[in-house]
Design a protein around this motif. Structure first.
Motif, PDB file in Angstrom:
ATOM      1  N   THR A   1       3.993  -4.969  -5.020  1.00 42.87           N
ATOM      2  CA  THR A   1       4.082  -6.322  -4.499  1.00 42.87           C
ATOM      3  C   THR A   1       2.451  -6.720  -4.697  1.00 42.87           C
ATOM      4  O   THR A   1       1.647  -6.148  -5.016  1.00 42.87           O
ATOM      5  N   LYS A   2       2.510  -8.044  -4.603  1.00 44.61           N
ATOM      6  CA  LYS A   2       1.032  -8.976  -4.580  1.00 44.61           C
ATOM      7  C   LYS A   2       0.548  -9.383  -3.441  1.00 44.61           C
ATOM      8  O   LYS A   2      -0.354  -8.931  -3.044  1.00 44.61           O
ATOM      9  N   HIS A   3       1.314 -10.354  -2.635  1.00 43.80           N
ATOM     10  CA  HIS A   3       0.825 -10.986  -1.383  1.00 43.80           C
ATOM     11  C   HIS A   3       0.854  -9.992  -0.433  1.00 43.80           C
ATOM     12  O   HIS A   3      -0.180 -10.043   0.371  1.00 43.80           O
ATOM     13  N   LEU A   4       1.705  -8.971  -0.285  1.00 41.91           N
ATOM     14  CA  LEU A   4       1.693  -8.125   0.931  1.00 41.91           C
ATOM     15  C   LEU A   4       0.420  -7.245   0.918  1.00 41.91           C
ATOM     16  O   LEU A   4      -0.154  -6.800   1.451  1.00 41.91           O
ATOM     17  N   ALA A   5       0.165  -6.551  -0.400  1.00 39.21           N
ATOM     18  CA  ALA A   5      -0.746  -5.666  -0.885  1.00 39.21           C
ATOM     19  C   ALA A   5      -2.225  -6.505  -0.462  1.00 39.21           C
ATOM     20  O   ALA A   5      -3.085  -5.842   0.074  1.00 39.21           O
ATOM     21  N   GLU A   6      -2.411  -7.956  -0.857  1.00 38.14           N
ATOM     22  CA  GLU A   6      -3.579  -8.509  -0.501  1.00 38.14           C
ATOM     23  C   GLU A   6      -3.629  -8.742   1.044  1.00 38.14           C
ATOM     24  O   GLU A   6      -4.967  -8.639   1.590  1.00 38.14           O
ATOM     25  N   CYS A   7      -2.674  -9.084   1.623  1.00 38.93           N
ATOM     26  CA  CYS A   7      -2.803  -9.012   3.188  1.00 38.93           C
ATOM     27  C   CYS A   7      -3.035  -7.721   3.696  1.00 38.93           C
ATOM     28  O   CYS A   7      -3.917  -7.630   4.789  1.00 38.93           O
ATOM     29  N   CYS A   8      -2.567  -6.591   3.293  1.00 42.91           N
ATOM     30  CA  CYS A   8      -3.135  -5.308   4.019  1.00 42.91           C
ATOM     31  C   CYS A   8      -4.558  -4.782   3.668  1.00 42.91           C
ATOM     32  O   CYS A   8      -5.076  -3.756   4.055  1.00 42.91           O
ATOM     33  N   LYS A   9      -5.163  -5.689   2.771  1.00 43.86           N
ATOM     34  CA  LYS A   9      -6.490  -5.387   2.291  1.00 43.86           C
ATOM     35  C   LYS A   9      -7.461  -5.980   3.577  1.00 43.86           C
ATOM     36  O   LYS A   9      -8.778  -5.719   3.676  1.00 43.86           O
ATOM     37  N   LEU A  10      -7.093  -6.741   4.201  1.00 43.55           N
ATOM     38  CA  LEU A  10      -7.924  -7.517   5.245  1.00 43.55           C
ATOM     39  C   LEU A  10      -7.959  -6.607   6.610  1.00 43.55           C
ATOM     40  O   LEU A  10      -7.368  -5.696   6.693  1.00 43.55           O
TER      41      LEU A  10
END
Length: 612
Positions: free
Chosen positions: A299-308
C-alpha cells in the motif's frame, strides 16, 4: 501548561495505551488508572476528564467541575505512588463515577441519585442511559472576535477549557477524540485570527469553514450510528467493506474483511456511548492495521499514515485517498460474470461470495459512492436469484455487466443534472427549488423541518458540484445519505405520509432512489385559503437579506401546499409577479397602499391560475 500541548496530550488520551511500557517499569498489580495518567501526563488526564464530566453533568457549570477534576487528579496520582490502594486496579470509569457520586450536591443537581445507588455494571449502564436522556441544546452564542482573543491571550487553558466544556455539553454522545480535534482546529483559528488586521472577518471566514468541516464529521458519525441501530452489523460491514476495498485495492479480500469486522465491532461499542472502550478499540484497531508489514508493503497511503504519530495516524487512515489499482487488475471482475460455476459458489458461500463480489467491484471503482456499489451488489444478488433457477444460468447472468453499467450511468446523469440546476439557480435559488420539491411530496411536514432538509441538500451540491467526475458521486451521495439518515430519524416518517414512511423503511442503499420516485402528494387536503397567509407589506422593503430569504421561502411553502400539483410554469409566473410587486411597491411613495391593492390583485390572479 500551554493549551496546544494540553490538547495534544488529551488527543493522545484517545489513543495511547502504555500498559506494556508501564509493566516494564513496574511488574506490579494491574493498575489501569496509573497506566493512563502515565501515558498522557496529569494535565492531559485532567483535560480528558473535563470532556467526560461536561458530557455527563449537564446542570453543572464549568467552575463547578474544576474541583471535581482536581479530586480525580489527586486520586489518579495516588495510584502511581508506592503502595497504591486496591481501588487502583479498577477501570477509569469507576474512578470517574465514584467522584461524581461522592458529591451529594453534584448528584442531586444532575439527578443522578438513582444511578449512584447502584454498583458495578448496573451503575455504568445507568450513567450511560442518563447521558442519552440529556436534552440537546445546540444554541450557539456568538461572541465577538475581540472578546475571544482577549480571553485566549489572558488564559489559554481556561479559554480552551471553556470551549471544550461548551462543545461537550452540546454533543454528549460524540467521541472525545472528535471533540478534541475540533478544539484543536478552533485554537488554530484563534492563533491565526487574533493577529489579523480584520479580526471579525477572519473569524467569519475561517470559522465558517471549520463549522462545515465539524458538521460533516459529526453528521458522518451520527449517520453510522443511525445505520447501526436501524440495519444492524451486516449493513455496517458491507459499508466498510466497500469503503476499504476502494481505499486499499492492493490488499487481499481476507485482509480487508478482517479490518471490516474490527471496525464493525468498534462501531457497535462507540454507538452505545461507551467512550472509554470506544477509544481503546479504536487504538487497538489502528495498532493491528499498522502492524501488518506485509500488507503495508503493498500500500501507499496506508503505509504513509502508519508512519505518523499515534495521535495522527487514526484520523489519517479514515481520510486517506484510494491507492492506485494494481497494474495487473483486470478492467472487469469476469469471474463473477462469465464463470460457469457462479451459481454453485453462490449457493455454497452465500454472504461471503457476495462480499467478495463487492470487494472486487469496489477496488475497480473508487469513483463510485458506497451506496451505488451496494445497489449494484443488491442488483447482482437479484440477478443470481433469478438466473440460478433457469435452465441456462450462464446465459442469463451473462448480461449482468451491461445492466449494472446502465445503473451507474443513470445515477451519474442525475447528479450532473442537479449540479446544472444548482449552477443556474445559485445556492439560495437551489435551496428554494429543493424546498418546493419536498413540499410537493410531503406537504404535511412542518416548514422548519423541510427548510432544514432543503438547506442541507443545497449545501451538499454547493460543496460537491465543483469536484471532478472521480469524486462527484462519492461526495454527493455520501453526504445526501447522511441527510436521509438524520431526516428519517428526527421525525416519525409515518406522521408525514405513507410514501416517505415507505422510503425511510427501504433498504439502506435504496432510500434515496425511492425518495426520488415519489410524486406530488395528491391526497393532501390543505387548509382553506386565507389571504392572511400571504402577508405582503412594506416591511419587506427594509428586511436584511437573511430575513427576506426566510420570509420568501415561507411564502413559497404556503403557496405550494395550496396545490401540490402546480406546474413549474405556474410557480414561475406567480414568483415573477411577486418580485415585480415588491420592486414597484418598494419604490412607490405610498408603499402600504401599493402592497395592499397590488397584493390583493396578485392573490386573486394566483387563485384563478391554480383553480382554488
Amino acid at each position: 501548561m500551554k493549551c496546544a500541548a494540553l490538547i495534544a496530550l488529551v488527543i493522545l488520551a484517545s489513543f495511547a495505551d502504555c500498559r506494556d511500557v508501564w509493566r516494564q517499569k513496574r511488574d506490579e498489580v494491574h493498575n489501569p488508572i496509573c497506566d493512563h495518567v502515565t501515558a498522557v501526563t496529569p494535565e492531559g488526564f485532567k483535560a480528558m476528564v473535563l470532556v467526560g464530566f461536561s458530557q455527563n453533568l449537564h446542570h453543572s457549570t464549568y467552575e463547578e467541575l474544576v474541583p471535581l477534576i482536581r479530586q480525580i487528579e489527586t486520586a489518579a496520582s495516588a495510584c502511581c505512588d508506592e503502595g497504591a490502594s486496591a481501588d487502583c486496579s479498577k477501570e477509569e470509569l469507576d474512578l470517574f463515577q465514584s467522584a461524581i457520586c461522592a458529591s451529594e450536591e453534584v448528584t442531586q443537581k444532575n439527578h443522578l441519585e438513582d444511578c449512584c445507588a447502584k454498583t458495578g455494571a448496573d451503575r455504568h449502564h445507568c450513567f450511560l442511559e442518563h447521558k442519552k436522556r440529556i436534552p440537546r441544546d445546540s444554541t450557539i452564542h456568538n461572541v465577538p472576535g475581540k472578546e475571544k482573543c482577549e480571553a485566549y491571550e489572558k488564559d489559554r487553558v481556561t479559554a480552551m477549557g471553556q470551549f471544550i466544556y461548551q462543545f461537550s455539553k452540546t454533543h454528549v454522545l460524540l467521541q472525545p477524540q472528535v471533540i478534541l480535534g475540533i478544539a484543536k482546529g478552533f485554537e488554530g483559528i484563534l492563533q491565526s485570527c487574533c493577529h489579523d488586521d480584520n479580526v471579525d472577518k477572519c473569524f467569519l471566514e475561517k470559522g465558517t469553514a471549520m463549522k462545515h468541516t465539524a458538521e460533516n464529521r459529526i453528521s458522518q458519525l451520527k449517520s453510522i450510528c443511525l445505520v447501526h441501530k436501524k440495519y444492524g452489523l451486516r449493513v455496517i460491514k458491507a459499508i466498510k467493506l466497500v469503503q476499504y476495498s476502494q481505499k486499499l485495492p492492493q490488499a487481499t479480500f481476507e485482509e480487508v474483511a478482517k479490518i471490516t469486522d474490527q471496525i464493525a465491532h468498534m462501531v457497535s461499542t462507540c454507538c452505545k456511548g461507551e467512550m472509554i472502550n470506544c477509544m481503546k478499540e479504536r487504538k487497538q484497531l489502528v495498532d493491528d492495521v499498522c502492524s501488518k508489514d506485509e500488507t503495508l508493503s503493498r500500500t501507499k497511503h496506508l503505509a504513509e499514515c502508519c508512519k505518523l504519530s499515534i495521535i495522527e495516524r487514526g484520523g489519517c487512515i479514515e481520510k486517506m485517498e484510494a491507492d492506485d489499482k494494481p497494474q495487473d487488475l483486470s478492467e472487469k471482475a469476469d469471474s463473477f460474470i462469465k464463470d460457469k460455476d457462479i451459481c454453485e459458489r453462490y449457493a455454497q458461500h452465500g454472504d461471503q461470495f457476495l462480499g467478495s463480489f463487492l470487494y472486487e467491484y469496489s477496488r475497480r471503482h473508487p469513483e463510485l459512492s458506497i451506496q451505488v456499489i451496494l445497489r449494484i451488489g443488491k442488483g447482482y444478488e437479484a440477478i443470481l436469484d433469478k438466473c440460478c433457477k433457469t435452465d441456462n444460468p450462464a446465459e442469463c447472468y451473462g448480461g449482468a455487466e451491461e445492466q449494472l453499467a446502465l445503473a451507474i450511468k443513470e445515477h451519474l446523469a442525475h447528479v450532473q443534472q442537479m449540479c446544472a440546476v444548482e449552477k443556474k439557480l445559485g445556492k439560495e435559488g437551489f435551496e428554494k427549488f429543493m424546498l418546493i420539491q419536498y413540499t410537493k411530496i410531503m406537504p404535511q411536514a412542518p416548514y422548519d423541518g423541510l427548510m432544514r432538509v432543503a438547506h442541507k441538500i443545497a449545501s451538499v451540491f454547493d460543496s460537491c458540484c465543483s469536484k471532478d467526475e472521480s469524486h462527484l458521486m462519492t461526495c454527493t451521495e455520501e453526504r445526501l445519505t447522511n441527510t436521509i439518515d438524520e431526516t428519517c430519524s428526527e421525525t416519525d416518517p409515518a406522521t408525514i405520509n405513507e410514501h416517505i414512511d415507505h422510503c425511510c423503511k427501504e433498504s439502506y442503499s435504496e432510500r434515496r432512489t425511492c425518495i426520488l420516485k415519489i410524486q406530488p402528494d395528491t391526497t393532501f387536503v390543505p387548509q382553506p385559503f386565507s389571504p392572511d397567509v400571504f402577508h405582503l407589506d412594506p416591511d419587506m422593503c427594509d428586511m436584511e437579506p437573511k430575513e427576506l430569504f426566510a420570509t420568501t421561502t415561507k411564502l413559497l411553502y404556503d403557496l405550494v401546499k395550496l396545490k401540490t400539483t402546480m406546474t413549474n410554469e405556474q410557480l414561475m409566473t406567480i414568483s415573477a409577479g411577486f418580485h415585480l410587486l415588491k420592486t414597484n411597491c418598494c419604490a412607490d411613495a405610498a408603499k402600504e397602499l401599493c402592497f395592499k391593492t397590488q397584493g390583493a390583485k396578485l392573490i386573486e390572479t394566483s387563485k384563478g391560475m391554480l383553480g382554488i
